[in-house]
Each structure stands twice: as C-alpha cells, then as structure tokens.
Design an enzyme around this catalytic site. Structure first.
Site, PDB file in Angstrom:
ATOM      1  N   GLN A  23      43.164  45.477  36.508  1.00 39.06           N
ATOM      2  CA  GLN A  23      44.209  45.692  37.475  1.00 39.06           C
ATOM      3  C   GLN A  23      44.257  47.319  37.326  1.00 39.06           C
ATOM      4  OE1 GLN A  23      47.795  43.826  36.339  1.00 39.06           O
ATOM      5  NE2 GLN A  23      48.956  44.841  37.674  1.00 39.06           N
ATOM      6  N   GLN A 261      44.164  39.676  23.701  1.00 38.55           N
ATOM      7  CA  GLN A 261      44.099  40.798  24.423  1.00 38.55           C
ATOM      8  C   GLN A 261      45.512  41.227  25.025  1.00 38.55           C
ATOM      9  OE1 GLN A 261      43.121  40.205  28.842  1.00 38.55           O
ATOM     10  NE2 GLN A 261      40.906  40.605  28.276  1.00 38.55           N
TER      11      GLN A 261
END
Length: 332
Positions: A23, A261
């Site tokens: 992102q 994560q």
C-alpha cells in the site's frame, strides 16, 4: 530450481528476485495501460471484479485518488494490478529465483509461489483492508517515515514518546528509512524527537490506518478465522517473508506469518539481505510504482533493478522476455 537469469558484472549469471509492492504504491490510472493493451489483463481484472463484487477494473483504470485512498479499495487494487503484471511477465518467460512482497505485496508473492489461489488472495486482501479500515475509524492513528537515522535511533525516538500513547517501528525499509506507527499524538512526538536527533526529515504517510503495530491486534482474531478458511499449499517458488526476513518453509508457516503480519513490523532490509546472500543479483518490481526498486538500491548499493509500473518499462521488459533476449537491468 532454475530461475530467470541475466548477466552479472563479472559475466556470471544471477537469479532475479520478484518484488511485489504494498500500500502506498497506488495511483490513479495505474492499470489503464494494462487494460488497454493486454487481453489477458482484462480477463484477470474481470475475474477480480467477480470475486470481490467490486468494479476493480474501473477503479484501477479511472478511479480517483480519493477512491483509491480507501484502505478497503487500495489493497485489492494494488494486489490485482501486481498480479496482472506477474501473469503477463510469467507467461512471457519470467521465472524468478525467488519472490517477496512488502506487507500487502506478500499476498501476490504467495500467489506467484503457488501458496494461495487468486481467489483466496483477493478475498483475504479485501477483508484485510476492511478490518484495517475499521481500526482506522476507531483509533486516531498515524504513520510517518523517518529519513536519515538508523533503526536504533528511530527506536529511541519512539521511546521518547512513552506514556503519550503507542508508537512502534512498523517498517525497516532501508538502512536510513524507518517507518513508525501508532496513536497519532505519539507518532507526532516521536517524529519531533527524531528531528531533534538529526533526522533529515519526517514524512507523514497518507495510508489510512496505523499498520504493523499492536493497535491492529483488535482485528487479529477475525482475520485469523478467515485465514483458517482458505487452503495454503507449500511454495513451489522460494518466498522470503517480510515478517521474518527469511524463507517461508511451508503453506502452514505462510498462513501463520500472514496472521503475525498485521501487528509485526516489515523487515524489508532483511528480506533484501537474505536475497543478496543467495544467488540473487537482480531485482524486478512487479506492479505499480518504483518504491521497492529504490529501497533495493539504497540497501544493497549496486543492486540492479527493474520496475514495471508504467507502459514504457513494462513494454521493454515484456519485449525482452517475449524475444528471449536480456538487457542488463539499470537503475531508473
């Protein structure tokens, strides 16, 4: 496993690391050239539209910056665009020695390695974006990139904000670029402390949520349940985890690492160093942007990189593969 190779500076051959961006690499029109030029890209985006019940094709071709900035849109958009580029290059003969993804990019990397199906990856990414967006709406969080300090110095700056809220290291991007994440006020205070310690600059990130810190633990249980519902195969292509900076040994390990994560920092410096210690000497960024190419050069010095985020660069590499030729990767 034999990977796609090219000439090293000493005449030997070196394998390539396929790097999938995360992102922040999105931009309006990032897939327009793919949809306009390649029928297989239109087919894959049509599948993505159907899987997600979302007009991803339109968003990635002509969506506005505001539309793409929504975390629940950004994540599947970047992942799908990267997967389209991967399919194009792979079909043309691109077979890297290993793959890695920066945060979100780990999902298309796992598709490339045969660990996840396209459908599973896109569905998980869509949910991941929704859950992270939920945290962003409920917690006044922020992220900022600290430039010009070592990771230890950035960690010390985070400690200076102790008692003012949570702020943690989120990304070890290169030796002198470290991202912090947490409560907005604590991130601001840590940023000021970093500047006082000699940072070149502190750049607030427009990413929509405080990623890769313990604030994300609020959605970990729901995401863990979703991960359990999808099959994970053992990798057929070596994949380096951005959570550990080491190779992923099995599908079950990949599943657990995707859970971790959410709240763990991205160890991108270690990913690149792990690749460099093995027969990898060229680095190809698969998807929008050129962020990872720059990180590779700054971390490894003479790393030979290629990016594929615009028509000129993608066409050049695609043409080389299609004609079974190789041009030495250059920094660009």
């Amino acid at each position: 496993m034999t990977g796609w190779t090219g000439p090293g500076s000493d005449g030997t051959t070196v394998g390539c690391l396929a790097m999938f961006p995360g992102q922040g690499s999105q931009r309006p029109g990032m897939a327009r050239h793919l949809l306009d030029t390649y029928p297989s890209a239109r087919d894959l985006f049509a599948r993505a539209d159907e899987i997600l019940d979302l007009p991803l094709s339109r968003i990635c071709a002509s969506g506005t910056a505001a539309e793409l900035a929504r975390t629940e849109i950004t994540q599947p958009a970047v992942a799908a665009t990267s997967l389209v580029v991967w399919e194009l290059l792979h079909d043309a003969g691109y077979h890297p020695a290993a793959a890695a993804g920066h945060s979100l990019g780990e999902y298309p990397a796992l598709v490339a390695a045969g660990v996840l199906s396209l459908e599973s990856a896109l569905q998980l990414v869509q949910l991941r974006g929704r859950l992270m967006g939920k945290v962003a709406r409920e917690v006044p969080g922020a992220m900022a990139a600290v430039l010009g300090l070592t990771a230890d110095q950035v960690q010390a700056a985070c400690s200076a904000a102790e008692g003012l809220g949570l702020v943690q290291v989120a990304n070890y991007n290169d030796p002198l670029q470290t991202v912090i994440s947490g409560h907005a006020h604590a991130v601001e205070v840590a940023g000021r402390s970093a500047l006082e310690a000699g940072a070149d600059k502190v750049v607030p990130l427009d990413v929509g949520a405080p990623f890769h810190c313990s604030l994300m633990s609020a959605v970990e249980e729901e995401f863990t349940e979703a991960l359990a519902a999808h099959p994970f195969a053992d990798p057929v292509l070596p994949v380096i985890s951005s959570v550990t900076g080491t190779y992923i040994g099995s599908g079950e390990e990949a599943r657990e690492l995707l859970r971790r994560q959410l709240t763990s920092p991205v160890h991108w410096v270690e990913v690149l160093r792990t690749a460099a210690r093995h027969p990898v000497g060229a680095y190809t960024e698969i998807g929008p942007g050129r962020v990872l190419s720059g990180l590779a050069r700054r971390t490894l010095g003479e790393a030979r990189t290629r990016s594929t985020g615009d028509p000129r660069r993608l066409t050049a590499l695609y043409g080389e593969l299609a004609s079974e030729t190789w041009q030495e990767p250059v920094a660009s």
